[in-house]
Design a protein around this motif. Structure first.
Motif, PDB file in Angstrom:
ATOM      1  N   ARG A 297      -8.045  -7.456  54.731  1.00 53.47           N
ATOM      2  CA  ARG A 297      -7.748  -6.672  55.859  1.00 53.47           C
ATOM      3  C   ARG A 297      -6.282  -6.127  55.715  1.00 53.47           C
TER       4      ARG A 297
ATOM      5  N   GLU B 179      -1.463  -8.840  52.545  1.00 57.04           N
ATOM      6  CA  GLU B 179      -1.311 -10.268  52.618  1.00 57.04           C
ATOM      7  C   GLU B 179      -2.195 -10.807  53.615  1.00 57.04           C
ATOM      8  N   LEU B 180      -3.553 -10.388  53.816  1.00 54.22           N
ATOM      9  CA  LEU B 180      -4.122 -11.067  54.730  1.00 54.22           C
ATOM     10  C   LEU B 180      -5.543 -10.868  54.174  1.00 54.22           C
TER      11      LEU B 180
ATOM     12  N   LEU C 137      -9.197 -17.398  57.809  1.00 48.90           N
ATOM     13  CA  LEU C 137      -7.908 -16.330  57.511  1.00 48.90           C
ATOM     14  C   LEU C 137      -7.009 -16.930  56.695  1.00 48.90           C
ATOM     15  N   ARG C 138      -6.449 -16.438  55.753  1.00 46.98           N
ATOM     16  CA  ARG C 138      -5.202 -16.701  55.128  1.00 46.98           C
ATOM     17  C   ARG C 138      -4.310 -15.478  54.990  1.00 46.98           C
ATOM     18  N   LYS C 139      -3.156 -16.121  55.358  1.00 46.01           N
ATOM     19  CA  LYS C 139      -1.908 -14.805  55.382  1.00 46.01           C
ATOM     20  C   LYS C 139      -0.829 -15.517  54.662  1.00 46.01           C
ATOM     21  N   ARG C 140      -0.087 -14.522  53.727  1.00 45.04           N
ATOM     22  CA  ARG C 140       0.917 -14.744  53.048  1.00 45.04           C
ATOM     23  C   ARG C 140       2.063 -14.397  53.900  1.00 45.04           C
ATOM     24  N   GLN C 141       3.097 -15.520  54.421  1.00 50.36           N
ATOM     25  CA  GLN C 141       4.255 -15.091  55.022  1.00 50.36           C
ATOM     26  C   GLN C 141       5.363 -14.660  54.348  1.00 50.36           C
TER      27      GLN C 141
ATOM     28  N   GLU D 264      -0.220 -19.286  55.218  1.00 47.29           N
ATOM     29  CA  GLU D 264      -0.680 -19.789  56.572  1.00 47.29           C
ATOM     30  C   GLU D 264      -2.359 -19.587  56.615  1.00 47.29           C
TER      31      GLU D 264
ATOM     32  N   SER E  83      -3.408 -10.231  64.816  1.00 44.46           N
ATOM     33  CA  SER E  83      -3.542 -10.953  63.782  1.00 44.46           C
ATOM     34  C   SER E  83      -4.423 -10.674  62.682  1.00 44.46           C
ATOM     35  N   GLU E  84      -5.564  -9.943  63.340  1.00 48.21           N
ATOM     36  CA  GLU E  84      -6.736  -9.740  62.461  1.00 48.21           C
ATOM     37  C   GLU E  84      -7.150  -8.309  62.347  1.00 48.21           C
TER      38      GLU E  84
END
Length: 511
Positions: A295, A298-299, A323-327, A333, A465-466
């Motif tokens: 998406r 980083e998501l 959902l996996r997100k790189r901070q 996260e 967020s998505e």
């Protein structure tokens, strides 16, 4: 902490050497040259240089001439059937635009990068041996992901990996592949229409443990992918499509997630499900175990196992993926999927049966749309669970049109000695009114407004967020206006969709 992503472009000078001198000199003076993504030269237009967030049109350099274009093409490799060429042992790609006489009148020069660290966020899935399919818009980094998967699996995991490289995008131009794919072997494809045969040849002749393919897009390639998966070889690939819905609606690619068929239900079964007699169901097991949507860079949205999510979509009861997100600090996260949360909730309930038996009722719906009932339950947070077996139910819920002295539902309730509750219809208002009455939920305007505001706020956070639209539960016109205001305060777009009594709000990002 997750290792920092490292992008390697140590051969950019080879691409710049092909450019006209005035363009090369301009580029070499840029402070952010390492962030360059594309160089575009078209006959009669000024050159363009593209970065991730902006485009520079270089009017001071003048229009591009035919000699400028010929000076580039004469020093590149041969253009294949899909009008792509490259520079030997680099990842740079040069794509051509031709006129009716097949003369090249435009070029898109895309900078290739071997980016290490992009797979860390999903390395546990990739190394698990599951077949993985990546989806996402063009330019978001799907091919870069495949290149890094090849390196990780061939070097860190020590597996036998073969890359089927149709346009030499994964492993670069020339006979010697780019080191960005690690110890993986590369099989080149003479023309795009032969990709499916090379996929089968890779499995039959070279005994790989993993096959990596970019852009599955035809029926033959879909069949080849299923053949590879059925032989026990891990398949990692990309496909055309932005999200899972696109695969379901694409008749050519739908077999990758199981394929679909129309099923005609009997009268009683249709009444029990609360659906029409003709429904769509998954035909078989998916070729890919996991579908991963990119998406953003980083998501990642992860549908694992994808069969569960496909079935929920076909039943109009979609579940949220993991959902996996790189901070910014490198940490990842993770937001658990809805199926994981449901299983965790089930574990909690099973460990405290005594409490749940006292506080939670179980309903067996007959002739009522289960999705509408679940939507109302979620909105009201009512302590009620929908069950599929009447012997497990605390009571049966049906509509007035389904009842009568000799009706099926009346006989079922009498046989199993289960109370029967009847509502006027299966409209959302009637279902909600019944639930409020049964559980003595207050129905003041203040509470309704607060529920609507909280629902809209949660939806807005999901949209942000998505990066995709979210639909809310059906509401009255007054409550929808309140939700529109909430979306406006979050700087998001919103619109009402559907017809009463199912008219509801859809919130989506601003373009």
């Amino acid at each position: 902490m997750t290792p920092k992503i490292i992008g390697k472009v140590d051969d950019l000078h080879l691409l710049l050497d092909l450019m006209p001198k005035r363009l090369k000199d301009y580029l070499l003076e840029l402070d952010n040259l390492e962030k360059l993504e594309e160089i575009v030269v078209d006959l009669g237009y000024c050159p363009e240089v593209r970065f991730s967030n902006r485009v520079h049109r270089l009017k001071d350099l003048g229009e591009t001439s035919f000699e400028d274009i010929m000076g580039i093409t004469d020093r590149t490799g041969l253009f294949n059937a899909d009008n792509r060429a490259g520079i030997e042992r680099t990842l740079h790609r040069i794509s051509a635009i031709r006129n009716r006489s097949q003369d090249i009148i435009g070029l898109t020069c895309r900078i290739g990068r071997a980016v290490e660290g992009t797979v860390d966020i999903i390395q546990d899935i990739v190394e698990s041996g599951q077949n993985c399919l990546f989806l996402g818009p063009p330019g978001i980094g799907k091919t870069t992901i495949l290149r890094e998967v090849a390196r990780v699996l061939s070097t860190i995991s020590g597996k036998r990996v073969i890359v089927v490289d149709t346009s030499n995008e994964i492993a670069g131009d020339g006979d010697i592949p780019h080191p960005g794919i690690g110890y993986a072997r590369r099989m080149q494809v003479p023309s795009p229409d032969q990709q499916h045969s090379i996929m089968i040849e890779a499995v039959e002749n070279h005994m790989p443990e993993v096959v990596i393919v970019d852009e599955i897009g035809t029926e033959e390639e879909t069949k080849a992918a299923r053949t590879i998966a059925e032989r026990g070889v891990q398949l990692v690939a990309t496909a055309h499509g932005y999200q899972l819905d696109n695969l379901i609606k694409n008749p050519t690619l739908s077999d990758l997630i199981g394929g679909f068929q129309n099923v005609i239900l009997g009268d009683e079964e249709a009444k029990f499900r609360g659906t029409s007699k003709t429904i769509i169901e998954r035909k078989g097991l998916p070729t890919f175990d996991v579908v991963i949507e990119l998406r953003a860079r980083e998501l990642f949205a992860i549908y694992n196992p994808v069969a569960t999510y496909v079935d929920s979509l076909l039943q109009s009861d979609p579940m949220d993926p993991e959902l996996r997100k790189r901070q910014d600090d490198g940490n990842v996260e993770i937001k658990a999927s809805q199926s994981t949360q449901s299983s965790q909730a089930a574990d909690v309930m099973s460990s405290s049966n005594q409490v749940s038996d006292l506080s939670i009722k179980k309903v067996f719906p007959f002739g009522i749309n289960i999705n509408r009932l679940k939507t109302a339950l979620n909105s009201l947070q009512a302590p009620l669970v929908v069950v599929n077996e009447i012997r497990e139910a605390s009571f049966v819920l049906t509509t007035k049109s389904k009842t009568g002295p000799k009706s099926k539902v009346s006989q079922l309730a009498k046989t199993h000695q289960v109370p029967l509750h009847v509502i006027p219809s299966q409209n959302n208002d009637d279902i909600t009114k019944f639930l409020r009455t049964m559980f003595k939920l207050r129905i003041s305007d203040d509470i309704l407004e607060e529920e609507s505001i909280q629902e809209a706020q949660q939806a807005c956070k999901r949209v942000l967020s998505e990066s995709r639209f979210v639909e809310l539960a059906p509401r009255t016109g007054y409550l929808r206006r309140i939700q529109h205001q909430v979306a406006y305060e979050f700087d998001l777009n919103s619109m009402s969709v559907g017809e009463d009594p199912n008219r509801r709000l859809r919130i989506y990002p601003r373009v």
